[in-house]
Design a protein around this motif. Sequence first.
Motif, short mmCIF file in Angstrom:
data_model
loop_
_atom_site.label_atom_id
_atom_site.label_comp_id
_atom_site.label_asym_id
_atom_site.label_seq_id
_atom_site.Cartn_x
_atom_site.Cartn_y
_atom_site.Cartn_z
N SER A 170 41.23 13.06 32.01
CA SER A 170 42.07 12.00 32.59
C SER A 170 42.63 11.10 31.50
O SER A 170 41.88 10.46 30.77
CB SER A 170 41.24 11.16 33.57
OG SER A 170 41.92 9.97 33.91
N GLN A 267 41.67 11.26 41.01
CA GLN A 267 42.65 12.10 40.34
C GLN A 267 42.02 12.91 39.21
O GLN A 267 42.37 14.08 39.00
CB GLN A 267 43.81 11.26 39.81
CG GLN A 267 44.94 12.10 39.23
CD GLN A 267 46.14 11.26 38.87
OE1 GLN A 267 46.13 10.56 37.87
NE2 GLN A 267 47.19 11.33 39.70
N ARG A 270 40.45 15.87 40.71
CA ARG A 270 41.47 16.82 41.17
C ARG A 270 42.03 17.62 40.00
O ARG A 270 42.22 18.85 40.09
CB ARG A 270 42.58 16.09 41.91
CG ARG A 270 42.19 15.56 43.28
CD ARG A 270 43.34 14.78 43.90
NE ARG A 270 44.52 15.64 44.09
CZ ARG A 270 45.74 15.18 44.30
NH1 ARG A 270 45.96 13.85 44.33
NH2 ARG A 270 46.76 16.01 44.48
#
Length: 390
Positions: A170, A267, A270
Amino acid sequence: MSTGLRARLLVVTMSAAAALVCLELVLRAAGFSAPAWYRPDPLLGWALRPGVSGWYSAEGKAFVQVNSAGQRDREHPLEKPAGVYRIAVLGDAYAEAMQVAAGEIYWAQLPRLLEGCGFQRGKRIEVLNFGVRDYGTAQSYLVLEKTALRYRPDLVLLQFDNGNDVRDNSHALDTIKDRPFFRLDGQGGLRLDTAFAARERGYAGRASWTGELLRSLVDGARVLQLARDRVHGLRLMATAHAKSATGNEAGLEVASLGPPRDAHWEQAWRVTEALIAKVGELASRNGAAAALVAVPFAMQVHPDVAWRERLQAKYGVSDLAYPDRRAVSFARERGMLGIMLAPQMQALAVASGTHLYGFANQQLGFGHWNEHGHRAVAGIIARELCASRF
């Protein structure tokens, strides 16, 4: 400046130079070496420097040789020999494993264990290591796509480091920005972002001629290598003391111990799961099976059960294996073999009272796998593969 002062400064300078020369000679005679291990890479952020060798002693102590292709491994021909079953290992420091001798690394033990159980009977097992320290799943995928597939592996073994891989994937959460990231597009797919390579600070500076000059100077001077090695060692010791005081450890993200609590972590998961799926799909399209190995952080398998339970209470979780279970379950749903190391490592550590992580020259129970940890992991992975239908 007076003549007397200039004379004294000259004497001090010459004495210091002589001392450095003597220290350089002593270090060379003693066989000390700690070169610059990594070079900038415009796709991956960093990579091992081909052909570099020396002693690594910041954690554990081992002689490390990087092969001509930039892997901490022996030399492997690009063309796969007849009668060989190849396994490509993707991961981070647990696969690079500078802390232990090459023969003690888990993937180096796999050929003997797998051939002993009749895995791929009639074939010789060959394992190729592509792991590099601090790589996340994005870098592992890119290594598979650009490099590992050229060796025609039959099985791709993807490590998932539950302590930090989700964060590493991320851009919003990771502390290391000089690496590639994949971002979700509007259709749920992934888009590669390598903007780091264009930044004037950070990557661009290391990739400049001055950065290369500095690495060359370090290569040629054992004194500079000693200085770098000691600074790195002091940083690791400071981190070890800090994490000992808190019951935590470097790299562990507490937020990963349970379901995502905000949009950034949602996120990040994901993206991570999409990357795991892409590794499996890419392997399959190229005729290889794929397996995910969930690497626990040290406190999950600490032999002191009470210490582990205190950590669970501190963070308000029933156990410490949420990221392991989630990643392994996702991989299995995508047709990959999912191997969860923590339960068997934990049982072994408790039964034997043996620390599987850490080293006497830093701190037992924290850090990376020691020789006992690598032996345990090799046995677990071999048993799982031998029981599979690969």
